[in-house]
Design an enzyme around this catalytic site. Structure first.
Site, PDB file in Angstrom:
ATOM      1  CB  SER A  42      -1.075   0.019   1.017  1.00  0.00           C
ATOM      2  OG  SER A  42      -0.277  -0.167   2.153  1.00  0.00           O
ATOM      3  CG  ASP A 348      -4.268   5.469   7.134  1.00  0.00           C
ATOM      4  OD1 ASP A 348      -3.204   5.106   7.808  1.00  0.00           O
ATOM      5  OD2 ASP A 348      -4.728   4.972   5.941  1.00  0.00           O
ATOM      6  CG  HIS A 351      -1.154   3.370   4.869  1.00  0.00           C
ATOM      7  ND1 HIS A 351      -2.730   3.194   5.294  1.00  0.00           N
ATOM      8  CD2 HIS A 351      -1.140   2.482   4.331  1.00  0.00           C
ATOM      9  CE1 HIS A 351      -2.664   1.669   4.267  1.00  0.00           C
ATOM     10  NE2 HIS A 351      -1.568   1.480   3.622  1.00  0.00           N
TER      11      HIS A 351
END
Ligand SMILES: *[C@@H]1O[C@H](CO)[C@@H](O)[C@H](O)[C@H]1NC(C)=O
Ligand SMILES: *[C@@H]1O[C@H](CO)[C@@H](O)[C@H](O)[C@H]1NC(C)=O
Length: 379
Positions: A42, A348, A351
């Site tokens: 991610s 968050d 990340h």
């Protein structure tokens, strides 16, 4: 933003000029690359997990993800751009097509991003054999397989394929964080750090295989990024508190054994990269440091223009030093975002913010350009 972009271009020109293999001869530069191929999870995914059935519709596909830069959810797990975006922009190359968003040569010719949010380095069956459960059925070997498929689509003859490879920049983004965090969160195991450490040689091994694959296909320039400081992640800080002595680092307040795991990974990764450089002197292999810049900001946030709570998620909820609780996960109805994400390190809880990504990208490029000199960190 504009001065920053110029700085990156200058830095990359120099990296390329000084960093080539035996025949680099100072002629590399942005114009020498036509495209970027990137891999990872991610931290590098620019749209694949928004398409993959296992992860489509996840919280990162909702506002306020991407609010700072793209204005509407872009499939990126951040408020804005990722490290890979800054590198692509600085080279003035087209945005690579997320692999799952394309199928034709014309879509793939501008570069391809194979990174998938939630991807592990190791395959699910292997992790399962260690008692570790992963959630997204994409491993680094899937991404290598996809890359080989794209190469076939782009050119039929091996000769043409090698030409394409030689004019491409390969960015191997961080991979392995998910493997480690699933191990650390595996509370059925008494020694989760030991379990995670036991994965290091396997993870470095699959990264090595992916690099060797790319080199064999003709890759000439590669950036290989290391592990982030796992112990500075708000998610893990919130979920795995401890009153054990020496659990938290005094300067950063991050979890020491988790950061030691990341350092072990980075040492083993660099050892492997040194071997590859010796074996393939015509390939330029750069190490991208995600560890030291983040530890530097977290330890002295104000020095680098960040706010006073560097271990708190900007977007989420629950309050406290980490502002992380799955009930309030960013992008779900009960979550809220902080007023100024550019002052936060973590977007968050898992990340990074665009601001942190920009800081990391800039330092990565500068470190590449002055490989033998101490890294000067500035925002
Ligand atoms: C990844 O590879 C495995 C086999 O190694 C396969 O079972 C799985 O379906 C692949 N995942 C995707 C998303 O293609
Ligand atoms: C997360 O928030 C919920 C709802 O307020 C609360 O019940 C729960 O205890 C919180 N979890 C943690 C680990 O703080």
């Amino acid at each position: 933003m504009a001065p920053f972009s110029r700085l990156l271009v200058a830095a990359l020109l120099l990296v390329a000029a000084t960093g080539g293999g035996a025949d680099a001869g100072g002629i590399y530069g942005p114009a020498q690359y036509d495209r970027v191929f990137s891999f990872g999870d991610s931290l590098t995914d620019t749209g694949n997990s928004a398409i993959l059935p296992a992860t489509a519709g996840g919280p990162f596909t909702n506002a306020p993800y991407a609010q700072t830069h793209f204005k509407r959810p872009s499939g990126r797990a951040s408020d804005g751009r990722l490290v890979i975006d800054f590198i692509v922009d600085s080279l003035r190359l087209p945005q690579p097509t997320p692999y799952l968003a394309g199928s034709t040569a014309s879509e793939f010719r501008q570069g391809v991003n194979f990174a998938v949010g939630g991807a592990t380095a190791l395959d699910m069956a292997f992790l399962e054999s260690k008692g570790i459960t992963s959630f997204v059925p994409v491993f680094l070997t899937n991404q290598t397989t996809w890359f080989n498929r794209v190469l076939q689509i782009l050119a039929a003859s091996p000769n043409q394929q090698r030409k394409i490879m030689a004019r491409s920049l390969f960015y191997f983004g961080e991979i392995g964080f998910n493997d480690y965090s699933f191990a650390l969160l595996n509370l059925k195991n008494k020694d989760t750090v030991g379990l995670a450490e036991s994965l290091v040689p396997h993870i470095v091994g699959v990264i090595r295989s992916a690099l060797i694959d790319a080199i064999a296909a003709g890759a000439r320039t590669m950036v290989v990024t290391g592990m982030i400081p796992i112990g500075c992640e708000p998610e893990l800080l919130a979920l795995l508190p401890s009153s054990r002595a020496n659990y938290y680092d005094q300067a950063s307040r991050c979890i020491t054994p988790f950061n030691q795991l990341a350092q072990l990974h980075n040492r083993e990764l660099n050892r492997m990269l040194s071997q590859l450089r010796r074996a393939h002197p015509r390939t330029s292999i750069r190490y991208g440091d995600l560890y030291n810049p983040i530890v530097a900001i977290v330890s002295s946030p104000r020095k680098y223009g960040f706010g006073g709570m560097p271990l708190a998620a900007c977007c989420g909820g629950g309050g406290g030093p980490y502002n992380f609780n799955f009930t309030f996960f960013c992008g779900t109805p009960l979550s809220t975002a902080c007023a100024d994400p550019s002052r936060s390190v973590s977007w968050d809880g898992i990340h990074f913010t665009e601001a942190a990504n920009m800081f990391v990208a800039r330092n990565m490029l500068r470190a590449g350009l002055e490989a033998s000199q101490p890294i000067q960190i500035s925002k």
